[in-house]
Design an enzyme around this catalytic site. Structure first.
Site, PDB file in Angstrom:
ATOM      1  N   GLY A  10       0.842  -1.171   0.148  1.00 35.28           N
ATOM      2  CA  GLY A  10      -0.044  -0.137   0.072  1.00 35.28           C
ATOM      3  C   GLY A  10       0.820   1.244   0.042  1.00 35.28           C
ATOM      4  N   HIS A  11       0.364   2.482  -0.034  1.00 37.56           N
ATOM      5  CA  HIS A  11       0.928   3.710  -0.420  1.00 37.56           C
ATOM      6  C   HIS A  11       1.632   4.000   0.912  1.00 37.56           C
ATOM      7  CE1 HIS A  11      -3.289   5.927   0.616  1.00 37.56           C
ATOM      8  NE2 HIS A  11      -2.954   4.956   1.594  1.00 37.56           N
ATOM      9  N   ASN A  12       2.713   4.573   0.994  1.00 37.91           N
ATOM     10  CA  ASN A  12       3.592   5.069   1.881  1.00 37.91           C
ATOM     11  C   ASN A  12       4.172   4.018   2.759  1.00 37.91           C
ATOM     12  OD1 ASN A  12       2.490   7.622   1.386  1.00 37.91           O
ATOM     13  ND2 ASN A  12       0.881   7.285   2.993  1.00 37.91           N
TER      14      ASN A  12
END
Lengths: 353, 353, 353
Positions: A263-265
């Protein structure tokens, strides 16, 4: 041309599909693998080897491998000219078989097999059907496959291979000696050297971010990148979303299997292992040498310490200490999980009786 | 060109990768976000803003965001010219920082960030390498990327973008202002307006249906379509099978993450959220505003009521009431699940002692 | 062109998307399905049928289907000209409706529906944009879609369809009457006859194999192939890695759903079913007629006996006997799993009171 269910297995390194170099002497193979030579007891010498094979099919000009006591019976019957094995098994070698004795036999095997079957190098050709944008910087000896699309401003380092149908987005940077598989799509990313992306990998698309508005969800712009450091591999059809306000980071040497979601980050450290179908949610951070087994899931915004091991199908809802072994959903120490399983079985039997 | 592990993060909205508009005044941003202005205590005025950034990197001409008490220390030290935050935190603003005060600060942030970084609009060009079939209806300002394939009879609405290597099947309908990502394949589908399909999405292939015959499985023809209503997003490499005798339906405003599986005849209501690697089996129906967390699995032929929430890795084997929160495999109420976890831990400790 | 949420379902077999043949007499349909005819009670005769439809929408020239007591009310009201059903329900047919009576009504239905909607045959054309390598052997009536790439030395059997954007690697063999979907990538593989690979399938890439070296992971060459026997189907975006020293094998007639992972050296028997998002780790072996339900995971190096059934989300860590039904993580017999669930609920309630 029919393939029947009785078709025998192919031989390892089938010459229709695998490039092979050699032959090599036992001394060559000892040098490349760091193993010690134990000459064949029957005194044969000066032999050369043409490839690798498992114990039960290897011929006298092939090298084989033993790592597990379970396969000792195969060792006794092997026709292999040489076998890589640990010191504990060296006495079991047949008289006609030389030993390559290593305390790390699997690593020695990896190196010997790779010596015969090196990763094919770039063919240094750009297929005329590839579509290359403006202001693209392409290093020396880059191979660009049929129908690949390279966006404006992208940079591809020397020796890299961009396979058929890959799509490299605008201004994406890919380092040297990378291998970008068929149908890969990469955007919004900076990629290091010696990175391998297997077919169908998706990197750099929007993270899953939205706010609840009066008329439905409203997208939050995803304004970070994906950074992939050197020597990373990402398995087929895996997906890595770009960051929202900072970057999604995959640390050097990390290996990601097929159908994994990042996922993002998220931030993965160096030399992590993420096995197939595992998922790492947004903003979660892994230290170095973390192992995430198959189908495990990590919620967002947690930290997993160095060398922690997360078991298959584990559901991790909170931080995991460095060096910890966890499993279960919710995650708990291995020992506790299996104790729980035993206790419940006991209670349940008692309850039923 | 090497990417080392010490490379600093990119700055949000890196101009190599992200389109940016502006500058905007505080009044503009208040208008777009519905926030109230609180002028900077030091009396500065008339400032314009050029972008968004997190608290610790924002400069005086950037807007930042605070949603969580945990980050108050960053607020005190920020150099941001303005910060979006809730009324409770407005007293904590530094003297040089204006406030955009909102009761829904994350939504305000989504709007402000989107104001600086709107979704890039269609370039209104058809790449000459795209292959467009016969009797295709293409609206105004449609962009068709390199090597996209549009089948005979397809319709693409105004303002939509068909990215590189997408394959749109015969007679498929795609509405206005849609964004179809790289390597997407769509067949047997009717798609509404403002729908986004991320790279590698597969929509409209046969559902998993077969009967057991005397010599093996015999395929049951899958004769329904996939209907995707307006404002839906589907994440990278997710798969949505077409219906067998009726249609698979994705309701308006629903957001689906990466690597999600939606089986044939499934029907999702409006504004559902389906997080990565979740799976919804055939003929299962979701109401509106249902949340399915990551890696959850729903068996076929069940109904999930409006606003129900299914936890991560949950295994749902029967209907779920509207508004219910369930987790575990098999699914049970959140409270019961965590009570079970606590009870088992206690029993197990007692058992071991 | 907008798709609103009130759009009615499409009719099954929508002529925009589905090829249809016919009409057929009741005798034709009885012959193809092995069902017995029961003439309509009102004496009508000689009717012909133009397609299939569910009970509530079928018209007098359509054939419908009943398999479940639950839908008897729909049978009473149907306008269908004929209904396929089991002997137990035949007395419930309306007077205007003929019966096609079968002890295997779902199989009869599969055959009747397939009779009206046969799998479209190859168009026998090679799209001029396809890129076909040297020394490729292509059988008669092969269809090669736009922008497909066929590597040097590949063989494609008669009647097969290679869809748009598929990439077939060097020397890969594909049998007769196969259907290779859009964006499929296949390398290092031998594929039998009548095999269907849905869009985005990845077959033959490197297995996940590496040794731990002093400076990080070192790749172990993956020198086996993937063998896919006749009549196999592999769902969208699924991945099958090639073997390391022997081949990964998918037995004849096996059906694999979407987003499934099959690790290197795995061996699946004949007519197995592997439902979506399941994962089978390296070197694990399945007998014949094994069912692996959705999201189940099998660790490596285990054996699953013939006709065993592994439940959804099951985590299998050891061998499973032939014919066994297991579920849970770790896997246990169905009965034990549900007894555990009941016991824990009881203990937990007692504990809370």
């Amino acid at each position: 041309m029919a393939v029947s269910s009785t078709l025998p297995d192919s031989l390892p390194g089938d010459r229709r599909f695998f490039h092979r170099v050699g032959p090599f002497s036992l001394a060559d193979l000892a040098a490349v693998s760091g193993a010690d030579i134990r000459e064949a007891a029957d005194g044969r010498h000066g032999q050369v080897f043409t490839g690798v094979a498992p114990l039960h099919v290897a011929s006298p000009d092939e090298v084989s491998f033993l790592d597990n006591r379970r396969y000792l019976p195969l060792l006794e019957e092997t026709k292999a000219g040489a076998v890589i094995l640990g010191p504990a098994f060296s006495e079991k070698l047949p008289a006609h078989t030389a030993g390559l004795i290593s305390k790390a036999p699997y690593l020695a095997w990896a190196r010997v097999a790779s010596h015969f079957h090196p990763v094919p190098s770039s063919r240094s050709v750009r297929h005329p059907s590839a579509i290359v944008g403006d202001n693209v910087q392409i290093g020396e000896n880059v191979e660009i496959g049929p129908l690949a699309v390279i966006g404006d401003g992208a940079r591809i380092g020397a020796g890299s291979v961009i396979s058929a149908h890959a799509v490299i987005g605008e201004n994406v940077q890919i380092g040297e000696n990378c291998r970008i598989g068929a149908h890969v799509a990469v955007s919004h990313s900076l990629i290091g050297n010696r990175v391998t992306l297997y077919p169908g990998v998706r990197i750099g698309q929007d993270g899953f971010g939205f706010a609840v508005g009066p008329a439905g969800f409203e997208t939050v712009p995803q304004l970070g990148l994906v950074i992939i450091e050197d020597d990373v591999e990402v398995g087929a059809n895996s997906t890595i979303d770009r960051g929202s306000m900072k970057d999604t980071l995959i640390g050097a040497g990390t290996r990601i299997d097929n159908l994994v979601q990042i996922g993002h980050n998220a931030r993965l450290g160096r030399c992590c292992i993420v096995v197939s179908q595992a998922g790492i949610s947004g903003s979660t951070e892994l230290g170095d040498f973390v192992t995430i087994a198959a189908q495990a899931g990590l919620i967002g915004h947690i930290k997993i310490g160095d060398k922690a091991r997360v078991g298959a199908q584990c559901g991790v809802m909170s931080d995991v200490d460095a060096g910890a072994d966890v499993i279960g959903s919710p995650a708990m120490p291995f020992r506790e999980f299996f104790r729980n399983v035993a206790t419940l079985r006991k209670m349940s039997k008692k309850d039923a009786s």
